[in-house]
Design a protein around this motif. Structure first.
Motif, PDB file in Angstrom:
ATOM      1  N   GLU A  66       9.119  -7.901   9.278  1.00  0.00           N
ATOM      2  CA  GLU A  66       9.366  -7.764   7.842  1.00  0.00           C
ATOM      3  C   GLU A  66       9.236  -6.320   7.349  1.00  0.00           C
ATOM      4  OE1 GLU A  66       7.971 -12.140   6.253  1.00  0.00           O
ATOM      5  OE2 GLU A  66       6.368 -10.800   6.878  1.00  0.00           O
ATOM      6  N   VAL A  67       8.745  -5.444   8.221  1.00  0.00           N
ATOM      7  CA  VAL A  67       8.446  -4.060   7.810  1.00  0.00           C
ATOM      8  C   VAL A  67       9.621  -3.125   8.117  1.00  0.00           C
ATOM      9  CG1 VAL A  67       6.936  -2.072   8.266  1.00  0.00           C
ATOM     10  CG2 VAL A  67       5.973  -4.388   8.147  1.00  0.00           C
ATOM     11  N   VAL A  68      10.163  -2.491   7.094  1.00  0.00           N
ATOM     12  CA  VAL A  68      11.220  -1.488   7.259  1.00  0.00           C
ATOM     13  C   VAL A  68      10.629  -0.140   6.870  1.00  0.00           C
ATOM     14  CG1 VAL A  68      13.492  -0.713   6.473  1.00  0.00           C
ATOM     15  CG2 VAL A  68      13.013  -3.169   6.653  1.00  0.00           C
ATOM     16  N   PHE A  69      10.605   0.806   7.796  1.00  0.00           N
ATOM     17  CA  PHE A  69      10.056   2.122   7.465  1.00  0.00           C
ATOM     18  C   PHE A  69      11.040   2.917   6.602  1.00  0.00           C
ATOM     19  CE2 PHE A  69       7.387   1.393  11.347  1.00  0.00           C
ATOM     20  CZ  PHE A  69       6.185   1.380  10.661  1.00  0.00           C
ATOM     21  N   THR A  70      10.477   3.626   5.621  1.00  0.00           N
ATOM     22  CA  THR A  70      11.276   4.458   4.716  1.00  0.00           C
ATOM     23  C   THR A  70      10.608   5.827   4.603  1.00  0.00           C
ATOM     24  OG1 THR A  70      10.009   3.829   2.746  1.00  0.00           O
ATOM     25  CG2 THR A  70      11.881   2.409   3.325  1.00  0.00           C
ATOM     26  N   PHE A 192       9.793  -8.820  -1.891  1.00  0.00           N
ATOM     27  CA  PHE A 192       9.760  -7.403  -1.507  1.00  0.00           C
ATOM     28  C   PHE A 192       8.404  -6.814  -1.881  1.00  0.00           C
ATOM     29  CE2 PHE A 192      14.014  -8.472  -3.169  1.00  0.00           C
ATOM     30  CZ  PHE A 192      14.772  -8.317  -2.025  1.00  0.00           C
ATOM     31  N   LEU A 193       7.856  -6.009  -0.984  1.00  0.00           N
ATOM     32  CA  LEU A 193       6.592  -5.345  -1.274  1.00  0.00           C
ATOM     33  C   LEU A 193       6.698  -3.910  -0.742  1.00  0.00           C
ATOM     34  CD1 LEU A 193       3.122  -6.709  -1.340  1.00  0.00           C
ATOM     35  CD2 LEU A 193       3.438  -4.936   0.351  1.00  0.00           C
ATOM     36  N   VAL A 194       6.087  -2.982  -1.476  1.00  0.00           N
ATOM     37  CA  VAL A 194       6.247  -1.564  -1.120  1.00  0.00           C
ATOM     38  C   VAL A 194       4.886  -0.915  -0.934  1.00  0.00           C
ATOM     39  CG1 VAL A 194       7.039   0.653  -2.052  1.00  0.00           C
ATOM     40  CG2 VAL A 194       8.485  -1.386  -2.274  1.00  0.00           C
ATOM     41  N   VAL A 195       4.736  -0.162   0.154  1.00  0.00           N
ATOM     42  CA  VAL A 195       3.516   0.612   0.379  1.00  0.00           C
ATOM     43  C   VAL A 195       3.875   2.040   0.796  1.00  0.00           C
ATOM     44  CG1 VAL A 195       1.891  -1.272   0.908  1.00  0.00           C
ATOM     45  CG2 VAL A 195       3.314  -0.344   2.731  1.00  0.00           C
ATOM     46  N   SER A 196       2.905   2.930   0.658  1.00  0.00           N
ATOM     47  CA  SER A 196       3.146   4.345   0.943  1.00  0.00           C
ATOM     48  C   SER A 196       2.033   4.882   1.837  1.00  0.00           C
ATOM     49  CB  SER A 196       3.171   5.111  -0.386  1.00  0.00           C
ATOM     50  OG  SER A 196       3.326   6.493  -0.144  1.00  0.00           O
ATOM     51  N   PRO A 203       0.346  10.275   6.387  1.00  0.00           N
ATOM     52  CA  PRO A 203       1.040  11.489   5.948  1.00  0.00           C
ATOM     53  C   PRO A 203       1.949  11.251   4.738  1.00  0.00           C
ATOM     54  CG  PRO A 203       2.170  10.512   7.812  1.00  0.00           C
ATOM     55  CD  PRO A 203       0.939   9.677   7.585  1.00  0.00           C
ATOM     56  N   ARG A 204       2.237  12.309   4.006  1.00  0.00           N
ATOM     57  CA  ARG A 204       3.239  12.234   2.948  1.00  0.00           C
ATOM     58  C   ARG A 204       4.618  12.096   3.581  1.00  0.00           C
ATOM     59  NH1 ARG A 204      -0.404  17.085   1.278  1.00  0.00           N
ATOM     60  NH2 ARG A 204      -0.405  16.898   3.528  1.00  0.00           N
ATOM     61  N   GLY A 205       5.497  11.337   2.932  1.00  0.00           N
ATOM     62  CA  GLY A 205       6.867  11.225   3.442  1.00  0.00           C
ATOM     63  C   GLY A 205       7.098  10.039   4.355  1.00  0.00           C
ATOM     64  N   ALA A 206       6.230   9.042   4.296  1.00  0.00           N
ATOM     65  CA  ALA A 206       6.469   7.796   5.044  1.00  0.00           C
ATOM     66  C   ALA A 206       6.014   6.634   4.177  1.00  0.00           C
ATOM     67  CB  ALA A 206       5.703   7.793   6.368  1.00  0.00           C
ATOM     68  N   GLY A 207       6.707   5.549   4.282  1.00  0.00           N
ATOM     69  CA  GLY A 207       6.338   4.359   3.518  1.00  0.00           C
ATOM     70  C   GLY A 207       7.003   3.156   4.136  1.00  0.00           C
ATOM     71  N   ALA A 208       6.851   2.025   3.492  1.00  0.00           N
ATOM     72  CA  ALA A 208       7.495   0.824   4.027  1.00  0.00           C
ATOM     73  C   ALA A 208       7.992  -0.062   2.903  1.00  0.00           C
ATOM     74  CB  ALA A 208       6.532   0.041   4.917  1.00  0.00           C
ATOM     75  N   LEU A 209       9.179  -0.617   3.139  1.00  0.00           N
ATOM     76  CA  LEU A 209       9.701  -1.684   2.302  1.00  0.00           C
ATOM     77  C   LEU A 209       9.518  -2.954   3.129  1.00  0.00           C
ATOM     78  CD1 LEU A 209      11.254  -3.070   0.070  1.00  0.00           C
ATOM     79  CD2 LEU A 209      13.375  -2.086   0.969  1.00  0.00           C
TER      80      LEU A 209
END
Ligand code: PMP
Length: 377
Positions: A66-70, A192-196, A203-209
């Motif tokens: 379920e985790v998509v890296f952004t 949908f859930l969002v984390v950073s 680190p800055r510049g990575a998260g997950a949808l």
């Protein structure tokens, strides 16, 4: 490295990188290869990504699938808002990375009101949302898990129950959740859930949808078909590895929420003692324990932030995690608070590294910049 003379109390803007994340990133930078390649090098680097996916999923009670890296929460929030909704129901207290793309999406907007206690009022949108979701209407309800400026915990479970009842989809901006409150994607039941990463020791510049298995969302970056065809492009392997390691470390952490609660109580009591006219915004609401939003009527928030900075204390004014922003907080305005509060509120946010000495340093600086002038005898 942060100088010892500085006191960092802006963890809702960004947390320091934890040692586990740093080590994982350094290691990942030396693993060569493209994660999409079939050879041994490619498989080795792919393994780093899949391990991180497991660690992030484990932290938030989701499945790895379920985790998509952004590139972060902003990208993830924008992606959900732009997914072709006819109607989006959203509150003015949301982060700009939700509000701006929702307004730009062309969807009809249903305003979810918030009250002075910082909580949204779901009963106000029950009828318009059910009308919007009736028939062929594609409707989305968006609600953050906890507010980044006030710390108020929003009724996410109630929002999801309401959305289910009327047939709307649900998006939860959970950026301020991990490490600050218990979070379980499976039992929450959001679509949908969002984390950073940089709000939880990564680190800055990575998260997950995080997209619930079975929920469809069109590809949002087309290209090489990475991230199960949803987000093409060679993955930012070191950032993802750091994100995973931070999530792993946080999952093992115990007691941080209670420690922050005790330190914040000390901080707020000290502020009230020195400046009784100070207002702790939403003090009586359920709040994540690391956050305190303090208004000092008559003083401009940005002046307080600058003067505290000169005293060695890092805090922010409202949503100052958006670049160079000064003035009045849109969150406090959406709560219906008067200008003397919205213009004078600073946010103090603690992290797992915050100790008694940091609170003492803050209070000593507060005495200088906000307290009554000391008159020599
Ligand atoms: N949502 C909330 C509630 C936030 O606090 C932030 C960061 N200020 C974001 C979204 C954006 O996160 P990122 O920096 O990963 O884009």
């Amino acid at each position: 490295m942060m100088s010892k003379t500085r006191t960092y109390l802006d963890n809702n803007a960004s947390t320091p990188l934890c040692p586990e994340a740093r080590a994982a990133m350094v290691e990942a930078m030396d693993v060569m290869g493209n994660p999409s390649s079939v050879h041994a090098e490619g498989r080795a680097v792919r393994a780093l990504i899949e391990r991180a996916r497991e660690q992030v999923a484990n932290l938030i009670g989701a499945r790895a699938s379920e985790v998509v890296f952004t590139s972060g929460a902003t990208e993830a929030n924008n992606t959900v808002m732009a997914a072709g909704w006819d109607t989006i129901c959203v509150s003015g207290i949301e982060h700009d990375s939700v509000l701006a793309p929702a307004r730009a999406s062309g969807a009809a907007i249903i305003d979810l009101p918030a009250s002075t206690d910082g909580r949204v009022d779901l009963s106000a949108v029950m009828q318009p949302l059910s009308e919007a979701a009736a028939g062929e209407g594609k409707a989305l309800l968006s609600l953050m898990i906890a507010n980044n400026e006030t710390g108020v915990v929003e009724p996410a479970a109630d929002a999801i129950a309401l959305a289910r009842e009327v047939g709307a989809a649900v998006h939860v901006d959970a950026v301020q959740g991990p490490g600050r409150l218990p979070l379980d994607f499976a039992s929450l039941g959001a679509d949908f859930l969002v984390v950073s990463a940089h709000k939880l020791g990564g680190p800055r510049g990575a998260g997950a949808l995080v997209i619930r298995d079975g929920v469809s969302l069109p590809a949002f970056v087309r290209g090489g078909g990475q991230e199960r065809r949803r987000r093409g492009g060679t993955e930012s392997v070191a950032a993802i590895a750091g994100f995973g390691a931070a999530a792993g470390a946080l999952a093992r952490e115990t007691g941080a929420i209670e420690r922050a609660a005790a330190l914040r109580a000390e901080l707020e009591a000290g502020v009230k003692r020195m400046t009784p006219e100070a207002v702790i915004v939403a003090q009586d609401s359920a709040r994540i324990t690391n956050t305190s939003c303090i208004a000092l009527p008559g003083k401009a928030a940005e002046t307080l932030v600058i003067r505290l900075d000169l005293e060695g204390i890092a805090v922010s004014a409202g949503a100052a995690c958006s670049s160079g922003k000064v003035g009045s907080s849109h969150v406090l305005e959406a709560m219906g608070l008067p200008p003397e509060i919205t213009r004078s509120a600073i946010r103090v946010s603690l992290g797992p590294q915050t100790r008694e000495a940091d609170i003492a340093a803050f209070l000593a600086a507060w005495q200088k910049v906000a307290g009554p002038a000391v008159i020599a005898a």
